[in-house]
Design a protein around this motif. Structure first.
Motif, PDB file in Angstrom:
ATOM      1  N   GLY A  47       0.811  -1.213   0.000  1.00 11.18           N
ATOM      2  CA  GLY A  47       0.000   0.000   0.000  1.00 11.18           C
ATOM      3  C   GLY A  47       0.843   1.261   0.000  1.00 11.18           C
ATOM      4  N   ASN A  50       2.428   1.800  -3.436  1.00 13.96           N
ATOM      5  CA  ASN A  50       1.403   2.254  -4.378  1.00 13.96           C
ATOM      6  C   ASN A  50       0.978   3.692  -4.087  1.00 13.96           C
ATOM      7  OD1 ASN A  50      -0.124   1.620  -6.641  1.00 13.96           O
ATOM      8  ND2 ASN A  50      -1.907   1.021  -5.442  1.00 13.96           N
ATOM      9  N   HIS A  51       0.820   4.031  -2.803  1.00 14.05           N
ATOM     10  CA  HIS A  51       0.350   5.357  -2.417  1.00 14.05           C
ATOM     11  C   HIS A  51       1.352   6.451  -2.796  1.00 14.05           C
ATOM     12  CE1 HIS A  51      -1.800   8.377  -0.062  1.00 14.05           C
ATOM     13  NE2 HIS A  51      -0.637   8.715   0.482  1.00 14.05           N
ATOM     14  N   GLU A  53       3.537   6.210  -5.083  1.00 17.54           N
ATOM     15  CA  GLU A  53       3.843   6.073  -6.512  1.00 17.54           C
ATOM     16  C   GLU A  53       5.305   5.711  -6.771  1.00 17.54           C
ATOM     17  OE1 GLU A  53       2.542   9.687  -8.330  1.00 17.54           O
ATOM     18  OE2 GLU A  53       0.423   9.201  -8.108  1.00 17.54           O
ATOM     19  N   GLU A  59      -4.103  -1.185  -7.863  1.00 11.18           N
ATOM     20  CA  GLU A  59      -4.630  -0.698  -6.593  1.00 11.18           C
ATOM     21  C   GLU A  59      -5.570  -1.737  -5.974  1.00 11.18           C
ATOM     22  OE1 GLU A  59      -7.032   3.140  -4.716  1.00 11.18           O
ATOM     23  OE2 GLU A  59      -6.575   3.039  -6.861  1.00 11.18           O
ATOM     24  N   PHE A  61      -7.955  -2.562  -2.343  1.00 15.68           N
ATOM     25  CA  PHE A  61      -8.550  -1.914  -1.178  1.00 15.68           C
ATOM     26  C   PHE A  61      -9.632  -2.820  -0.601  1.00 15.68           C
ATOM     27  CE2 PHE A  61     -10.642  -0.551  -5.047  1.00 15.68           C
ATOM     28  CZ  PHE A  61     -11.988  -0.736  -4.758  1.00 15.68           C
ATOM     29  N   SER A 298      -4.847  -1.374   2.426  1.00 15.81           N
ATOM     30  CA  SER A 298      -5.875  -0.329   2.409  1.00 15.81           C
ATOM     31  C   SER A 298      -5.570   0.836   3.332  1.00 15.81           C
ATOM     32  CB  SER A 298      -7.231  -0.933   2.803  1.00 15.81           C
ATOM     33  OG  SER A 298      -7.611  -1.933   1.903  1.00 15.81           O
ATOM     34  N   PHE A 300      -3.161   3.103   3.578  1.00 17.52           N
ATOM     35  CA  PHE A 300      -2.751   4.377   2.986  1.00 17.52           C
ATOM     36  C   PHE A 300      -3.822   4.972   2.073  1.00 17.52           C
ATOM     37  CE2 PHE A 300       1.240   2.418   4.200  1.00 17.52           C
ATOM     38  CZ  PHE A 300       1.934   3.491   4.750  1.00 17.52           C
ATOM     39  N   SER A 301      -4.699   4.134   1.543  1.00 15.72           N
ATOM     40  CA  SER A 301      -5.726   4.642   0.632  1.00 15.72           C
ATOM     41  C   SER A 301      -7.022   5.016   1.345  1.00 15.72           C
ATOM     42  CB  SER A 301      -6.021   3.609  -0.460  1.00 15.72           C
ATOM     43  OG  SER A 301      -6.503   2.403   0.105  1.00 15.72           O
ATOM     44  N   GLN A 302      -7.300   4.403   2.504  1.00 11.28           N
ATOM     45  CA  GLN A 302      -8.597   4.619   3.134  1.00 11.28           C
ATOM     46  C   GLN A 302      -8.519   5.339   4.479  1.00 11.28           C
ATOM     47  OE1 GLN A 302     -10.103   0.504   2.784  1.00 11.28           O
ATOM     48  NE2 GLN A 302     -11.491   1.239   1.220  1.00 11.28           N
ATOM     49  N   SER A 304      -7.169   8.535   6.807  1.00 13.85           N
ATOM     50  CA  SER A 304      -6.807   9.940   6.573  1.00 13.85           C
ATOM     51  C   SER A 304      -5.455  10.200   7.230  1.00 13.85           C
ATOM     52  CB  SER A 304      -7.882  10.863   7.141  1.00 13.85           C
ATOM     53  OG  SER A 304      -9.129  10.619   6.537  1.00 13.85           O
TER      54      SER A 304
END
Length: 400
Positions: A47, A50-51, A53, A59, A61, A298, A300-302, A304
């Motif tokens: 994660g 990917n976050h 880059e 991706e 999640f 998930s 880093f993507s979900q 805050s």
């Protein structure tokens, strides 16, 4: 021309299977975490890459519906079908106390912290409190799976309580969600009565379906292991889906269905039973690995990340520990293991086997997207989940 997305998926699966073998091999040598916790760490690395880059990776999640309707029925049934009803009866009272009163005490403690520190309204604070108070049966089962030092009754108490409190939490979550997000006002007495009906309905539905599955196997006499696997898979998903259709907690229905189906193999079908157990062990292993990887990836993507501070982390860790600690402290005089009062070691064992997991995250993700406290809830929940999964197994080894 080949579909590039399909090729990517196949490469992803092949790589994942090879990595799982490597993680299992090295986790047995390092003996720090269960192998699924290493999968969680791998997911976090994936994660992060990917976050930020660093590489162009597909991706992934957490989808709450896939977790609750696809992965959870398999994992709950796999955990519950290993439980002998004869042994579980001995700790049923204790499991029920921890799964109900323990959750209520923990829920109130967490809610008061959110109410005083973050000024979240009380009803919304209670909603978060109940979500993060449940010990995730999937995480607990994974941590206890490799422990050889626990008696049967202690394992039954920890795993049984974890499954029961998960079902209780889902029922309370649904009730509070209606009270907060529903268009009609509902009285507390009516909500409480509905909660009891839903829990009893889920248990009754699971028992009926479990005995029906056992009856069908006796009628359709066939020694092929595939038939038993088909029936048990159908039982796991049918009990969950039917319960959710009637707005009952599906986790409790799956648990009751697995126990009603029966732990002990038929005397003349040991070979069938052995093959069926191997299939279920593999399903549990693969689904567990998928779930823990998705959980880690998930974050880093979900979550805050911008609101994460040292203060927030400290509050999350303190709430994680103290909520269960206080609940166990209040209820410990009423708990017995093997007809003896729980010892100090049992107290710490119960406390640090209270890992949180993906179900808490999934329940928060089910909340409306316009709910203003959803980012805060998700972020604190992720902190609590990761600390409990990465730190608690190490402490458990010391306790044991």
């Amino acid at each position: 021309m080949h579909d590039s997305s399909l090729i990517t998926l196949i490469v992803f699966v092949i790589s994942g299977l090879v990595v799982l073998n490597a993680l299992s091999y090295y986790s047995e040598r390092i003996m720090l975490f269960p192998s699924v916790i290493w999968v969680l760490c791998l997911g976090m690395i994936y994660g992060a890459v990917n976050h930020f880059e660093l590489l162009h990776l597909p991706e992934v999640f957490l989808d709450p519906n896939i977790i609750l309707f696809v992965l959870v029925p398999v994992l709950i049934f796999a955990a519950a079908k290993k439980m002998c009803l004869h042994h579980f009866r001995k700790v049923l009272k204790e499991s029920s106390i921890l799964a109900t009163l323990g959750i209520v005490i923990s829920m109130v403690g967490v809610a008061l912290v959110l109410y005083w520190v973050f000024h979240v309204p009380l009803l919304e604070s209670l909603l978060f409190g109940v979500i993060v108070s449940a010990t995730d049966p999937i995480a607990v089962s994974a941590i206890l799976h490799e422990s050889k030092d626990l008696s049967t009754e202690r394992k039954m108490l920890i795993e049984g309580e974890s499954i029961l409190n998960d079902g209780f939490v889902v029922a309370v979550f649904a009730t509070l969600s209606v009270m907060i997000f529903g268009t009609e006002e509902i009285s507390l007495a009516l909500s409480g009565g509905k909660l009891v009906v839903n829990i009893l309905g889920a248990l009754a539905l699971g028992v009926v379906l479990g005995r029906l599955a056992r009856f069908l196997l006796r009628v359709w006499k066939n020694k092929a292991p595939s038939l038993t696997v088909n029936i048990t898979l159908a039982l796991a998903f049918a009990s969950f889906l039917l319960a959710e259709t009637f707005h009952f907690p599906g986790v409790l229905a799956v648990f009751a269905g697995a126990l009603a189906f029966g732990y002990r193999p038929d005397e003349n079908n040991d070979k069938v039973q052995g093959a069926q157990e191997q299939v279920w062990d593999y399903l549990e292993y693969i689904v567990n690995s998928i779930l823990f990887f998705l959980l880690g990836a998930s974050f880093f993507s979900q979550a805050s990340i911008e609101i994460i501070t040292i203060t927030l982390v400290v509050i999350g860790v303190v709430v994680l520990f103290m909520s269960r600690f206080i609940a166990l402290g209040i209820l410990s005089p009423f708990l017995r293991i093997e007809k003896e009062k729980i010892t100090r070691q049992d107290f710490w064992l119960l406390n640090f086997s209270g890992s949180r997991g993906a179900i808490s995250i999934a329940l928060i993700l089910l909340l409306p997207n316009d709910f203003s406290y959803k980012p805060l809830f998700l972020t604190i929940a992720f902190i609590m989940v990761f600390v409990s999964l990465l730190v608690y197994p190490i402490i458990l080894k010391k306790v044991l």
